[in-house]
Design a protein around this motif. Sequence first.
Motif, PDB file in Angstrom:
ATOM      1  N   LEU A   1     -32.641  28.256 -14.325  1.00  0.00           N
ATOM      2  CA  LEU A   1     -31.797  27.068 -14.447  1.00  0.00           C
ATOM      3  C   LEU A   1     -30.324  27.436 -14.551  1.00  0.00           C
ATOM      4  O   LEU A   1     -29.462  26.698 -14.056  1.00  0.00           O
ATOM      5  N   SER A   2     -30.035  28.555 -15.180  1.00  0.00           N
ATOM      6  CA  SER A   2     -28.648  29.024 -15.216  1.00  0.00           C
ATOM      7  C   SER A   2     -28.159  29.355 -13.809  1.00  0.00           C
ATOM      8  O   SER A   2     -27.021  29.036 -13.441  1.00  0.00           O
ATOM      9  N   LEU A   3     -29.026  29.992 -13.014  1.00  0.00           N
ATOM     10  CA  LEU A   3     -28.669  30.278 -11.622  1.00  0.00           C
ATOM     11  C   LEU A   3     -28.427  28.981 -10.852  1.00  0.00           C
ATOM     12  O   LEU A   3     -27.465  28.869 -10.089  1.00  0.00           O
ATOM     13  N   ALA A   4     -29.301  27.993 -11.077  1.00  0.00           N
ATOM     14  CA  ALA A   4     -29.131  26.699 -10.407  1.00  0.00           C
ATOM     15  C   ALA A   4     -27.858  26.002 -10.874  1.00  0.00           C
ATOM     16  O   ALA A   4     -27.118  25.414 -10.075  1.00  0.00           O
ATOM     17  N   GLY A   5     -27.602  26.069 -12.184  1.00  0.00           N
ATOM     18  CA  GLY A   5     -26.421  25.399 -12.721  1.00  0.00           C
ATOM     19  C   GLY A   5     -25.114  26.011 -12.256  1.00  0.00           C
ATOM     20  O   GLY A   5     -24.066  25.347 -12.286  1.00  0.00           O
ATOM     21  N   SER A   6     -25.148  27.269 -11.827  1.00  0.00           N
ATOM     22  CA  SER A   6     -23.920  27.931 -11.383  1.00  0.00           C
ATOM     23  C   SER A   6     -23.502  27.512  -9.979  1.00  0.00           C
ATOM     24  O   SER A   6     -22.342  27.714  -9.599  1.00  0.00           O
ATOM     25  N   VAL A   7     -24.423  26.925  -9.217  1.00  0.00           N
ATOM     26  CA  VAL A   7     -24.144  26.635  -7.797  1.00  0.00           C
ATOM     27  C   VAL A   7     -22.951  25.699  -7.615  1.00  0.00           C
ATOM     28  O   VAL A   7     -22.042  25.995  -6.820  1.00  0.00           O
ATOM     29  N   PRO A   8     -22.868  24.544  -8.327  1.00  0.00           N
ATOM     30  CA  PRO A   8     -21.693  23.675  -8.138  1.00  0.00           C
ATOM     31  C   PRO A   8     -20.379  24.353  -8.516  1.00  0.00           C
ATOM     32  O   PRO A   8     -19.356  24.123  -7.861  1.00  0.00           O
ATOM     33  N   PHE A   9     -20.378  25.169  -9.566  1.00  0.00           N
ATOM     34  CA  PHE A   9     -19.153  25.889  -9.929  1.00  0.00           C
ATOM     35  C   PHE A   9     -18.722  26.812  -8.792  1.00  0.00           C
ATOM     36  O   PHE A   9     -17.538  26.905  -8.464  1.00  0.00           O
ATOM     37  N   PHE A  10     -19.692  27.495  -8.191  1.00  0.00           N
ATOM     38  CA  PHE A  10     -19.380  28.445  -7.124  1.00  0.00           C
ATOM     39  C   PHE A  10     -18.915  27.727  -5.862  1.00  0.00           C
ATOM     40  O   PHE A  10     -18.035  28.218  -5.146  1.00  0.00           O
ATOM     41  N   PHE A  11     -19.494  26.550  -5.580  1.00  0.00           N
ATOM     42  CA  PHE A  11     -19.121  25.797  -4.382  1.00  0.00           C
ATOM     43  C   PHE A  11     -17.814  25.023  -4.542  1.00  0.00           C
ATOM     44  O   PHE A  11     -17.214  24.615  -3.553  1.00  0.00           O
ATOM     45  N   SER A  12     -17.372  24.796  -5.773  1.00  0.00           N
ATOM     46  CA  SER A  12     -16.192  23.950  -5.992  1.00  0.00           C
ATOM     47  C   SER A  12     -14.927  24.653  -5.484  1.00  0.00           C
ATOM     48  O   SER A  12     -14.817  25.884  -5.516  1.00  0.00           O
ATOM     49  N   SER A  13     -13.986  23.856  -5.036  1.00  0.00           N
ATOM     50  CA  SER A  13     -12.699  24.384  -4.593  1.00  0.00           C
ATOM     51  C   SER A  13     -11.668  24.382  -5.712  1.00  0.00           C
ATOM     52  O   SER A  13     -10.662  25.087  -5.647  1.00  0.00           O
ATOM     53  N   ASP A  14     -11.921  23.574  -6.742  1.00  0.00           N
ATOM     54  CA  ASP A  14     -11.023  23.494  -7.889  1.00  0.00           C
ATOM     55  C   ASP A  14     -11.862  23.283  -9.147  1.00  0.00           C
ATOM     56  O   ASP A  14     -12.351  22.168  -9.372  1.00  0.00           O
ATOM     57  N   PRO A  15     -12.098  24.354  -9.917  1.00  0.00           N
ATOM     58  CA  PRO A  15     -11.521  25.695  -9.798  1.00  0.00           C
ATOM     59  C   PRO A  15     -12.269  26.549  -8.782  1.00  0.00           C
ATOM     60  O   PRO A  15     -13.448  26.335  -8.531  1.00  0.00           O
ATOM     61  N   SER A  16     -11.579  27.529  -8.229  1.00  0.00           N
ATOM     62  CA  SER A  16     -12.215  28.504  -7.341  1.00  0.00           C
ATOM     63  C   SER A  16     -12.677  29.676  -8.210  1.00  0.00           C
ATOM     64  O   SER A  16     -11.861  30.330  -8.859  1.00  0.00           O
ATOM     65  N   MET A  17     -13.993  29.927  -8.226  1.00  0.00           N
ATOM     66  CA  MET A  17     -14.546  30.893  -9.172  1.00  0.00           C
ATOM     67  C   MET A  17     -15.350  31.970  -8.460  1.00  0.00           C
ATOM     68  O   MET A  17     -16.068  31.684  -7.495  1.00  0.00           O
ATOM     69  N   ARG A  18     -15.210  33.204  -8.937  1.00  0.00           N
ATOM     70  CA  ARG A  18     -16.123  34.265  -8.513  1.00  0.00           C
ATOM     71  C   ARG A  18     -17.509  33.943  -9.055  1.00  0.00           C
ATOM     72  O   ARG A  18     -17.661  33.219 -10.048  1.00  0.00           O
TER      73      ARG A  18
END
Length: 482
Positions: free
Chosen positions: A80-97
């Motif tokens: 679930l943590s892996l799944a929850g990270s997907v929107p953060f990674f796809f977002s343009s603001d903020p841009s996150m590693r």
Amino acid sequence: MRYGVIARILGLLMMVFSLTLLPPVVVSLIYDDGQAYAFLEGFGVVLLVGALVWWPNRGNSDDLRVRDGFLITSLFWIVLSLAGSVPFFFSSDPSMRYVDALFEAVSGLTTTGATVLTGLDALPESILWYRQQLQWLGGIGIIVLAVAILPMLGIGGMQLYRAEVPGPVKDNKLTPRIAETAKALWYIYVGLTIACALAYWVAGMTLFDAIGHSFSTVAIGGFSTHDASMGHFDSHAIKLIASFFLFLSGVNFALHFMAWNQRGPWHYFRDPEFRFYAGVMGGACVATVGILILTATYDPWHSLSNGIFQVLSIATTAGFTSADFHYWPSVLPVMLILMAFMGGCGNSTAGGMKAMRILLIYRQGAREIRRILHPNAVIPIKLGHRPVSDRILQAVWGFFSMYMVVFVVLLLINLAMGLDQVTAWTAVVATLTNLGPGLGEVSSTFQSMPDVTKWSGMAAMILGRLEIFTLLVLFTPEFWRR
């Protein structure tokens, strides 16, 4: 091990979790912040992966065993943590590693509140909402929600409940049926959230901030929609409201359930863990407020509101801040950080080792002192009027020992990364107790930390949330033997 049914459950729960990515889409459209596609893409990816895991195992209806419950519990927090990270990674603001996106997701779901983000006031509203929502979902334990769903799928859930519910005694249930237990927990949780949101709104927060902060308050998470956290609002009323709901959320939810059922608060005062928890919090509040007044850090009224709020925020492992407490007289920041080791009561949304374990360790220590004077005496340890078995006391000491071993290992990793001692040890406290902020370089954000520290911090958050043994048992050879 029933891998087919485990995969079936994980796939189903991933598909259910994908639905939680839709509310941020609505928020994004309302505020027109440009992040709707990131959440829609995340929804599609998580739903597709869940479906691919579930589909080949959809006909598997074997019963779960205790070992399966532990494996599902640990895997589900990781998945679930892996799944929850997907929107953060796809977002343009903020841009996150990706490591930062995953760190933020793990921190949210484990209700730790440690963050790698800065400039929260300028972030899109949908991202802010999603962070708060992650903590709300993680607060009561996503597996407990799943326990209410699994019986409808023809799978018993008691094994999962025993693996997930915190505290030294795992077999107590609020109601005879596990599905009813999970529903009772969620009714209480939702009721506290609504009451907290309304109180914040009346006290002057915007509706968006009130809902967001009620999510992280009742979850004892600590994420905020502002860089200054609760200090942004500069309101005594808001700090006192937060203190009240943090205290309630740190109480064993079974006591809330009994108080609701019997229409009275008397169960609270008869419970030894609650009395110990309330006494420690009350004593720390008095000491903190007194020191702030005596050192003229604030005027008396600000000393009262900031002192009470900061004690309850740090000691319950929420991690909200209303002031730069790391600049307070030196005894106070260290005392507050150390209090996070206790956290709240068992079966609450707080982190830490739990008040019950600390109480039992204290009473056993007191018994050993008395045994020195009376070596042949039989001195039972009691909670209320009931003696505590030696098996439970051994489990508590075993937990404490492993907790300290894990703490030392994580501390050595941070020191090896070149962190100064204050930053290194408080970074471990902040993650292992699910507190969030620490001292030194991690007093506000983990952004500047090395990647190794972030990875070890994520492991610490999950270990802390699952109370060490649930995850460590997977690494024993006996667990995998038939």
